[in-house]
Write an enzyme that holds these catalytic residues in place. Structure first.
Site, PDB file in Angstrom:
ATOM      1  N   THR A 135       4.237  -3.640   8.118  1.00  0.00           N
ATOM      2  CA  THR A 135       5.156  -4.414   7.294  1.00  0.00           C
ATOM      3  C   THR A 135       4.668  -5.843   7.079  1.00  0.00           C
ATOM      4  O   THR A 135       3.914  -6.382   7.906  1.00  0.00           O
ATOM      5  CB  THR A 135       6.539  -4.437   7.992  1.00  0.00           C
ATOM      6  OG1 THR A 135       7.393  -5.336   7.302  1.00  0.00           O
ATOM      7  CG2 THR A 135       6.441  -4.899   9.441  1.00  0.00           C
ATOM      8  N   ASP A 136       5.161  -6.471   6.025  1.00  0.00           N
ATOM      9  CA  ASP A 136       4.863  -7.894   5.795  1.00  0.00           C
ATOM     10  C   ASP A 136       5.583  -8.785   6.803  1.00  0.00           C
ATOM     11  O   ASP A 136       5.251  -9.962   6.943  1.00  0.00           O
ATOM     12  CB  ASP A 136       5.219  -8.304   4.355  1.00  0.00           C
ATOM     13  CG  ASP A 136       6.677  -8.061   3.970  1.00  0.00           C
ATOM     14  OD1 ASP A 136       7.450  -7.586   4.821  1.00  0.00           O
ATOM     15  OD2 ASP A 136       7.045  -8.367   2.816  1.00  0.00           O
ATOM     16  N   GLU A 137       6.575  -8.219   7.510  1.00  0.00           N
ATOM     17  CA  GLU A 137       7.371  -9.057   8.413  1.00  0.00           C
ATOM     18  C   GLU A 137       6.561  -9.576   9.597  1.00  0.00           C
ATOM     19  O   GLU A 137       6.976 -10.510  10.276  1.00  0.00           O
ATOM     20  CB  GLU A 137       8.609  -8.298   8.906  1.00  0.00           C
ATOM     21  CG  GLU A 137       9.467  -7.822   7.745  1.00  0.00           C
ATOM     22  CD  GLU A 137      10.930  -7.578   8.087  1.00  0.00           C
ATOM     23  OE1 GLU A 137      11.355  -7.954   9.195  1.00  0.00           O
ATOM     24  OE2 GLU A 137      11.628  -7.016   7.246  1.00  0.00           O
ATOM     25  N   TYR A 161      12.106  -6.513  15.823  1.00  0.00           N
ATOM     26  CA  TYR A 161      11.455  -5.466  15.000  1.00  0.00           C
ATOM     27  C   TYR A 161      10.063  -5.926  14.580  1.00  0.00           C
ATOM     28  O   TYR A 161       9.061  -5.222  14.783  1.00  0.00           O
ATOM     29  CB  TYR A 161      12.319  -5.160  13.757  1.00  0.00           C
ATOM     30  CG  TYR A 161      11.529  -4.451  12.666  1.00  0.00           C
ATOM     31  CD1 TYR A 161      11.139  -3.121  12.813  1.00  0.00           C
ATOM     32  CD2 TYR A 161      11.155  -5.117  11.496  1.00  0.00           C
ATOM     33  CE1 TYR A 161      10.387  -2.468  11.829  1.00  0.00           C
ATOM     34  CE2 TYR A 161      10.411  -4.485  10.506  1.00  0.00           C
ATOM     35  CZ  TYR A 161      10.025  -3.157  10.680  1.00  0.00           C
ATOM     36  OH  TYR A 161       9.286  -2.538   9.705  1.00  0.00           O
ATOM     37  N   LYS A 165       6.319  -4.418  15.556  1.00  0.00           N
ATOM     38  CA  LYS A 165       5.337  -3.941  14.570  1.00  0.00           C
ATOM     39  C   LYS A 165       4.031  -4.736  14.720  1.00  0.00           C
ATOM     40  O   LYS A 165       2.941  -4.176  14.604  1.00  0.00           O
ATOM     41  CB  LYS A 165       5.876  -4.062  13.146  1.00  0.00           C
ATOM     42  CG  LYS A 165       7.023  -3.132  12.800  1.00  0.00           C
ATOM     43  CD  LYS A 165       6.684  -1.655  12.849  1.00  0.00           C
ATOM     44  CE  LYS A 165       5.737  -1.214  11.761  1.00  0.00           C
ATOM     45  NZ  LYS A 165       5.579   0.271  11.760  1.00  0.00           N
TER      46      LYS A 165
HETATM   47  P1  NAD Z   1      13.162   4.949   8.722  1.00  0.00           P
HETATM   48  O1  NAD Z   1      13.930   4.263   9.798  1.00  0.00           O
HETATM   49  O2  NAD Z   1      13.882   5.364   7.490  1.00  0.00           O
HETATM   50  O3  NAD Z   1      12.474   6.275   9.317  1.00  0.00           O
HETATM   51  C1  NAD Z   1      11.861   6.297  10.547  1.00  0.00           C
HETATM   52  C2  NAD Z   1      11.638   7.762  10.941  1.00  0.00           C
HETATM   53  O4  NAD Z   1      10.952   7.787  12.196  1.00  0.00           O
HETATM   54  C3  NAD Z   1      12.918   8.559  11.115  1.00  0.00           C
HETATM   55  O5  NAD Z   1      12.808   9.807  10.487  1.00  0.00           O
HETATM   56  C4  NAD Z   1      13.043   8.735  12.626  1.00  0.00           C
HETATM   57  O6  NAD Z   1      13.712   9.923  13.013  1.00  0.00           O
HETATM   58  C5  NAD Z   1      11.586   8.745  13.054  1.00  0.00           C
HETATM   59  N1  NAD Z   1      11.394   8.322  14.442  1.00  0.00           N
HETATM   60  C6  NAD Z   1      11.939   7.232  15.050  1.00  0.00           C
HETATM   61  N2  NAD Z   1      11.545   7.184  16.337  1.00  0.00           N
HETATM   62  C7  NAD Z   1      10.719   8.237  16.537  1.00  0.00           C
HETATM   63  C8  NAD Z   1       9.971   8.711  17.645  1.00  0.00           C
HETATM   64  N3  NAD Z   1      10.008   8.081  18.824  1.00  0.00           N
HETATM   65  N4  NAD Z   1       9.224   9.835  17.486  1.00  0.00           N
HETATM   66  C9  NAD Z   1       9.173  10.478  16.306  1.00  0.00           C
HETATM   67  N5  NAD Z   1       9.870  10.078  15.219  1.00  0.00           N
HETATM   68  C10 NAD Z   1      10.618   8.970  15.326  1.00  0.00           C
HETATM   69  O7  NAD Z   1      11.935   3.994   8.401  1.00  0.00           O
HETATM   70  P2  NAD Z   1      11.237   3.703   6.995  1.00  0.00           P
HETATM   71  O8  NAD Z   1      11.993   2.649   6.283  1.00  0.00           O
HETATM   72  O9  NAD Z   1      10.943   4.988   6.334  1.00  0.00           O
HETATM   73  O10 NAD Z   1       9.882   3.024   7.495  1.00  0.00           O
HETATM   74  C11 NAD Z   1       8.744   3.837   7.779  1.00  0.00           C
HETATM   75  C12 NAD Z   1       7.620   2.954   8.277  1.00  0.00           C
HETATM   76  O11 NAD Z   1       7.276   2.006   7.268  1.00  0.00           O
HETATM   77  C13 NAD Z   1       7.970   2.123   9.509  1.00  0.00           C
HETATM   78  O12 NAD Z   1       6.847   2.089  10.343  1.00  0.00           O
HETATM   79  C14 NAD Z   1       8.281   0.740   8.958  1.00  0.00           C
HETATM   80  O13 NAD Z   1       7.990  -0.244   9.903  1.00  0.00           O
HETATM   81  C15 NAD Z   1       7.335   0.679   7.781  1.00  0.00           C
HETATM   82  N6  NAD Z   1       7.765  -0.170   6.659  1.00  0.00           N
HETATM   83  C16 NAD Z   1       8.994  -0.012   6.110  1.00  0.00           C
HETATM   84  C17 NAD Z   1       9.363  -0.781   5.015  1.00  0.00           C
HETATM   85  C18 NAD Z   1      10.712  -0.624   4.346  1.00  0.00           C
HETATM   86  O14 NAD Z   1      11.052  -1.401   3.458  1.00  0.00           O
HETATM   87  N7  NAD Z   1      11.514   0.373   4.714  1.00  0.00           N
HETATM   88  C19 NAD Z   1       8.470  -1.727   4.508  1.00  0.00           C
HETATM   89  C20 NAD Z   1       7.216  -1.883   5.110  1.00  0.00           C
HETATM   90  C21 NAD Z   1       6.873  -1.075   6.188  1.00  0.00           C
HETATM   91  O1  TDX Z   2      24.198  -6.065   4.522  1.00  0.00           O
HETATM   92  C1  TDX Z   2      23.163  -6.742   4.326  1.00  0.00           C
HETATM   93  N1  TDX Z   2      23.259  -7.973   3.723  1.00  0.00           N
HETATM   94  C2  TDX Z   2      22.184  -8.780   3.502  1.00  0.00           C
HETATM   95  O2  TDX Z   2      22.315  -9.875   2.959  1.00  0.00           O
HETATM   96  C3  TDX Z   2      21.859  -6.284   4.717  1.00  0.00           C
HETATM   97  C4  TDX Z   2      21.695  -4.946   5.395  1.00  0.00           C
HETATM   98  C5  TDX Z   2      20.774  -7.104   4.485  1.00  0.00           C
HETATM   99  N2  TDX Z   2      20.931  -8.324   3.906  1.00  0.00           N
HETATM  100  C6  TDX Z   2      19.738  -9.163   3.652  1.00  0.00           C
HETATM  101  C7  TDX Z   2      18.811  -9.348   4.822  1.00  0.00           C
HETATM  102  C8  TDX Z   2      17.432  -9.413   4.157  1.00  0.00           C
HETATM  103  O3  TDX Z   2      17.172 -10.753   3.736  1.00  0.00           O
HETATM  104  O4  TDX Z   2      18.977  -8.461   2.660  1.00  0.00           O
HETATM  105  C9  TDX Z   2      17.580  -8.547   2.920  1.00  0.00           C
HETATM  106  C10 TDX Z   2      17.037  -7.142   3.108  1.00  0.00           C
HETATM  107  O5  TDX Z   2      17.572  -6.645   4.318  1.00  0.00           O
HETATM  108  P1  TDX Z   2      17.190  -5.200   4.900  1.00  0.00           P
HETATM  109  O6  TDX Z   2      17.478  -4.179   3.854  1.00  0.00           O
HETATM  110  O7  TDX Z   2      17.816  -5.063   6.233  1.00  0.00           O
HETATM  111  O8  TDX Z   2      15.601  -5.310   4.968  1.00  0.00           O
HETATM  112  P2  TDX Z   2      14.639  -6.345   5.747  1.00  0.00           P
HETATM  113  O9  TDX Z   2      15.292  -6.966   6.895  1.00  0.00           O
HETATM  114  O10 TDX Z   2      14.062  -7.272   4.705  1.00  0.00           O
HETATM  115  O11 TDX Z   2      13.506  -5.330   6.259  1.00  0.00           O
HETATM  116  C11 TDX Z   2      13.052  -4.235   5.424  1.00  0.00           C
HETATM  117  O12 TDX Z   2      11.817  -4.563   4.819  1.00  0.00           O
HETATM  118  C12 TDX Z   2      10.683  -4.646   5.657  1.00  0.00           C
HETATM  119  C13 TDX Z   2      12.920  -2.963   6.242  1.00  0.00           C
HETATM  120  O13 TDX Z   2      14.162  -2.653   6.841  1.00  0.00           O
HETATM  121  C14 TDX Z   2      11.824  -3.100   7.273  1.00  0.00           C
HETATM  122  O14 TDX Z   2      11.674  -1.872   7.975  1.00  0.00           O
HETATM  123  C15 TDX Z   2      10.528  -3.433   6.540  1.00  0.00           C
HETATM  124  O15 TDX Z   2       9.506  -3.645   7.456  1.00  0.00           O
END
Ligand code: NAD
Ligand code: TDX
Length: 372
Positions: A135-137, A161, A165
């Site tokens: 992630t960019d975080e 988190y 990562k």
């Molecule tokens: P998500 O939370 O929707 O899905 C995570 C999945 O991993 C789930 O299906 C869960 O059951 C599984 N899981 C959790 N713990 C586990 C374990 N111990 N063993 C096996 N499976 C397990 O997450 P996502 O949003 O799909 O993110 C996927 C990946 O991408 C993550 O590594 C996250 O850090 C990264 N990422 C997400 C975003 C975003 O915006 N969602 C952005 C950048 C990077």
């Molecule tokens: O109810 C809300 N109100 C609100 O203002 C929620 C859930 C979020 N927010 C804000 C927080 C963040 O600035 O919105 C922005 C986005 O929040 P999230 O959807 O929780 O995402 P973020 O915290 O940015 O992280 C996501 O992007 C990077 C993913 O959850 C991460 O897994 C990924 O790495």
């Protein structure tokens, strides 16, 4: 070219599920094995339609189970691991970091060790790759005029988190430098699209607006995120996997920096428009303000800020563009339109998630509103 044999961890989660749909459509001859523990974030219905494919296999299991991972890798002769499995919600990491340390750090280390056990140093298996999805975080926060993150930006994570990562990224790189494991890493901005669990900003706002529930915006809503449609992320990972780039890291972004409040207002406008134009939807969602000619924006509620809330993320994805020509296919406008339309057409997917978990969500967010 011989078919690849992928182990996709976290393939029942948001991005993982989109990735296996994408992969089975674009690389039909490849074997795809999903390993997922099915935590609250894993949803079998997201990948149900794939289970009839002979090339697809789902295994419920934990990435921390090294014996299981090694067994699967040998049994399936895996040559590519695409590692999505993680605890992914920043707010949850603030309430309870332990699960994040366990899955994101310990789990990733176990997977690396399993890959090393099965593949050795990678020399005998030149087509193998461990791709780590990050992630960019990990880079921390930016001020308004700071340049966007590049791959060499120093890590400075803010939330548990992001710290977990960051730690996992370091281990992945260390396994390459120390043991020669054939790795690549991608650090991506915020994804959105189908199968996104309705605890994250975009799907939460959509499902709450449809039910006439408040739309909780943290702080003053000025925090900026860069948004990428999830299918574009999947395509970028595909391009990285096909490149000869062992040991490399790539930033992936959507070139769509937007303040949260603007994003929520855009979503409200889209819902107002779509519901306003459909008597069927007005009847189906009677509690949505758009069903009675008002705007969903009236549901916007400012609530207490997230502790340690990063103010701005921005991605410089020049390295990937130069290497592969990658560009996002969706703009934020077209991607949000597709997303809203998907949630309107797939209530059967998200409704059960709300029914089971809404009470818990209300409890957390009600407390948050009280403090603001
Ligand atoms: P998500 O939370 O929707 O899905 C995570 C999945 O991993 C789930 O299906 C869960 O059951 C599984 N899981 C959790 N713990 C586990 C374990 N111990 N063993 C096996 N499976 C397990 O997450 P996502 O949003 O799909 O993110 C996927 C990946 O991408 C993550 O590594 C996250 O850090 C990264 N990422 C997400 C975003 C975003 O915006 N969602 C952005 C950048 C990077
Ligand atoms: O109810 C809300 N109100 C609100 O203002 C929620 C859930 C979020 N927010 C804000 C927080 C963040 O600035 O919105 C922005 C986005 O929040 P999230 O959807 O929780 O995402 P973020 O915290 O940015 O992280 C996501 O992007 C990077 C993913 O959850 C991460 O897994 C990924 O790495």
């Amino acid at each position: 070219m011989p078919a690849d044999r992928l182990l996709v961890t976290g393939g029942a989660g948001f991005i993982g599920a989109n990735f296996v749909h994408y992969w089975t459509q674009t690389h039909a001859g490849d074997r795809v094995v999903v390993l997922d523990a099915l935590t609250y974030a894993g949803n079998l219905p997201s990948i149900e339609s794939l289970r009839r494919l002979e090339t697809f296999r789902f295994v419920q299991g934990d990435i921390r189970d090294t014996a299981l991972v090694c067994k699967l890798m040998r049994e399936e002769r895996i040559n590519r691991i695409v590692h999505f499995a993680a605890e992914s919600h920043v707010d949850r990491s603030i309430h309870g970091p332990d699960a994040f340390i366990q899955t994101n750090v310990v789990g990733t280390c176990n997977l690396l060790q399993a890959a090393r056990d099965v593949w050795g140093d990678g020399k005998g298996t030149p087509d193998c790759r461990f791709h780590h999805v990050s992630t960019d975080e990990v880079y921390g926060t930016l001020a308004r005029d700071d340049p966007a993150f590049v791959e060499s930006t120093a890590y400075d994570p803010s939330s548990p988190y992001a710290a977990s990562k960051a730690a996992s990224d370091h281990f992945v790189r260390a396994y390459h430098r120390t043991y020669g494991l054939r790795i690549s890493i991608s650090n991506c901005s915020n994804n959105y699209g189908p199968y996104h669990f309705p605890e994250k900003l975009i799907p939460l706002m959509i499902v709450n607006a449809l039910s006439g529930r408040e739309l909780p915006v943290y702080g003053d809503g000025s925090n900026v995120r860069d948004w990428l449609f999830v299918e574009d992320h999947c395509r970028a990972i595909d391009q990285i996997l096909r490149m000869d780039c062992v040991g490399e890291t790539y930033n992936i972004g959507g070139r769509a920096e937007t303040a949260n409040l603007d994003l929520v207002r855009n979503l409200c406008r889209l819902l107002d428009e779509t519901i306003g134009a459909s008597p069927r939807l007005q009847e189906h969602y009677p509690d949505c303000p758009a069903a009675r000619g008002s705007s969903c924006a009236e549901l916007i509620t400012f609530v207490a800020d997230r502790p340690g809330h990063d103010w701005r993320y921005a991605i410089d994805a020049t390295k990937l563009r130069k290497a592969t020509g990658f560009q996002p296919g969706e703009s934020l406008v077209s991607g949000l339109r597709k997303t809203v339309s998907w949630y309107l057409q797939n209530e059967a997917w998200w409704r059960p998630l709300l029914d089971e978990r809404y009470a818990q969500w209300v409890q957390q967010n009600y407390k948050r509103s009280e403090r603001s």
